[in-house]
Design an enzyme around this catalytic site. Structure first.
Site, PDB file in Angstrom:
ATOM      1  CE  LYS A  24      -0.169  -0.416   4.987  1.00 25.23           C
ATOM      2  NZ  LYS A  24      -0.844  -1.126   6.085  1.00 25.23           N
TER       3      LYS A  24
ATOM      4  CE1 TYR B 224      14.850  31.062   4.798  1.00 26.29           C
ATOM      5  CE2 TYR B 224      14.947  28.690   4.447  1.00 26.29           C
ATOM      6  CZ  TYR B 224      14.744  29.975   3.957  1.00 26.29           C
ATOM      7  OH  TYR B 224      14.438  30.149   2.647  1.00 26.29           O
TER       8      TYR B 224
HETATM    9  C1  PLP Z   1      -0.019  -2.033   6.689  1.00 29.66           C
HETATM   10  C2  PLP Z   1      -0.577  -3.264   7.219  1.00 29.66           C
HETATM   11  C3  PLP Z   1       0.243  -4.377   7.428  1.00 29.66           C
HETATM   12  C4  PLP Z   1       1.749  -4.326   7.311  1.00 29.66           C
HETATM   13  O1  PLP Z   1       2.272  -3.647   8.435  1.00 29.66           O
HETATM   14  P1  PLP Z   1       3.861  -3.491   8.666  1.00 29.66           P
HETATM   15  O2  PLP Z   1       3.982  -2.900  10.004  1.00 29.66           O
HETATM   16  O3  PLP Z   1       4.327  -2.556   7.589  1.00 29.66           O
HETATM   17  O4  PLP Z   1       4.438  -4.821   8.502  1.00 29.66           O
HETATM   18  C5  PLP Z   1      -0.367  -5.562   7.816  1.00 29.66           C
HETATM   19  N1  PLP Z   1      -1.706  -5.626   8.004  1.00 29.66           N
HETATM   20  C6  PLP Z   1      -2.512  -4.565   7.846  1.00 29.66           C
HETATM   21  C7  PLP Z   1      -3.964  -4.691   8.091  1.00 29.66           C
HETATM   22  C8  PLP Z   1      -1.974  -3.348   7.448  1.00 29.66           C
HETATM   23  O5  PLP Z   1      -2.780  -2.291   7.317  1.00 29.66           O
END
Ligand code: PLP
Length: 360
Positions: A35, A254
């Protein structure tokens, strides 16, 4: 002239990390979380490289899944949050996606839709994170409804998500796991994110769902042996574009937040918060210049940072600068900036080109 910034994406490291997941969870299928553009690494390239090594992919939305299908990814793809509208269900079915049922209304849509070909559904149960999922007490009834839907495949997987698996001192994971395990014994299930793959082997079950560790970083709050062999996939690289000597009392950047207490050599580097480097990184945040540790000196600008390179060997205009990558974990930079590495890689803007290494 392009600026010298690149996010190098090491696909060999990615493959290595996928192998490491397999070694840690040898009896589980692996669903790779890609994702948010594979946490900023580029979902298409990452998924193409992982395709032979994992069993499925997970994304947050229909459009993320469709862009993988357009790129020829044929493996199962799970929508982690399910569909957001009833109309999306038609598109999900057309693209042969797996859908999560996280709440009653999504089940209503599936019942009303009656899929034309077997639709694979994962049923998400809330075991304590209180973000998504159905209450444990309703799982049995909802499962029965799902199983009664014509067109819903028999391969239903029960799944949950941990809130604190990165913290070995918390009892939350054991509590969530115990609640999860007593639901519908014998049913295929999935619970483990990266932290649980690394640190909670009893939760691996039928499917693990790693994301962050595939990109070579550890989500754990303290170093863990099972994460020691991970190799960072992203290297954020830039170059020194100017060098200057300052004297005691000179302020840099800055707001003049860094002031020389002695004669110092300051390197200006062509990367800033407009390129994905965190603006909140304070004075002293580590940076690698020609492979040597140096420290941020002065506020992060949009297009540049300034680094104290006093006493380092051979630094010149054109010297290579690594903001994170091998030798400097993104989480170390993130901790300094008051955030987590997930946010830094995921927030990498399009302005910084991704350059693939070891694509086959
Ligand atoms: C993003 C996600 C994962 C993976 O999590 P990580 O901490 O990146 O391994 C697994 N299950 C769900 C439901 C997620 O949203």
């Amino acid at each position: 002239m392009a600026r010298p910034n690149q996010a190098l994406i090491d696909l060999d490291a990615l493959r290595h990390n996928a192998g490491h997941v397999r070694r840690l969870a040898p009896r589980s299928k692996v669903m790779a979380a890609v994702k948010a553009d594979a946490y900023g690494h580029g979902a298409v390239a990452v998924s193409q490289a992982l395709q032979p090594l994992v069993d499925a992919f997970a994304v947050a939305s229909l459009d993320e899944a469709l862009s993988l299908r357009s790129a020829g990814i044929s493996q199962p793809i799970l929508l982690l949050e399910g569909v957001f509208t009833k109309a999306e269900l038609v598109e999900a079915e057309r693209a042969d996606l797996w859908v999560t049922v996280t709440a009653h209304h999504q089940l209503d849509w599936i019942e009303a839709h009656s899929p034309a070909r077997p639709l694979t559904c994962w049923l998400k149960v809330n075991t304590g994170m209180n973000r998504l999922g159905v209450p444990p007490a309703e799982v049995e009834a909802l499962l029965a409804r799902l199983q009664a839907c014509p067109g819903v495949s028999e391969d239903i997987v029960l799944y949950t998500h941990f809130a604190s698996a990165d913290n070995l001192d918390s009892s939350a994971t054991q509590e969530q796991a115990a609640l999860f395990e007593q639901l519908l014994p014998g049913m295929p299930r999935s619970a483990a994110n990266s932290a649980a793959v690394i640190a909670w082997p009893d939760t691996h079950h039928d499917w693990v769902r790693p994301g962050y560790m595939l990109y070579g970083n550890s989500p754990m709050q303290v170093p863990h042996d099972n994460a020691a062999d991970l190799r960072p996939v992203m290297t954020l690289a830039s170059e020194v574009i100017q060098l200057r000597d300052v004297t005691r009392g000179d302020a840099v950047g800055y707001g003049g937040t860094w002031v020389a207490t002695a004669p110092a050599r300051i390197a200006t580097v062509a990367i800033g918060y407009g390129d994905g480097y965190p603006r909140h990184a304070p004075n002293g945040t580590p940076v690698l210049v020609d492979g040597q540790r140096a420290r941020l000196a002065g506020r992060v600008s949009m297009d540049m940072i300034t680094v104290d390179v006093t006493g380092l060997d051979g630094v010149q205009v054109g010297s290579r600068v690594t903001l994170w990558g091998p030798g400097l974990p993104v989480d170390e930079v993130a901790r300094s900036a008051g955030t987590i590495g997930y946010e830094l890689t995921t927030g990498m803007p399009a302005r910084t080109p991704r350059v693939l290494l070891h694509a086959q």
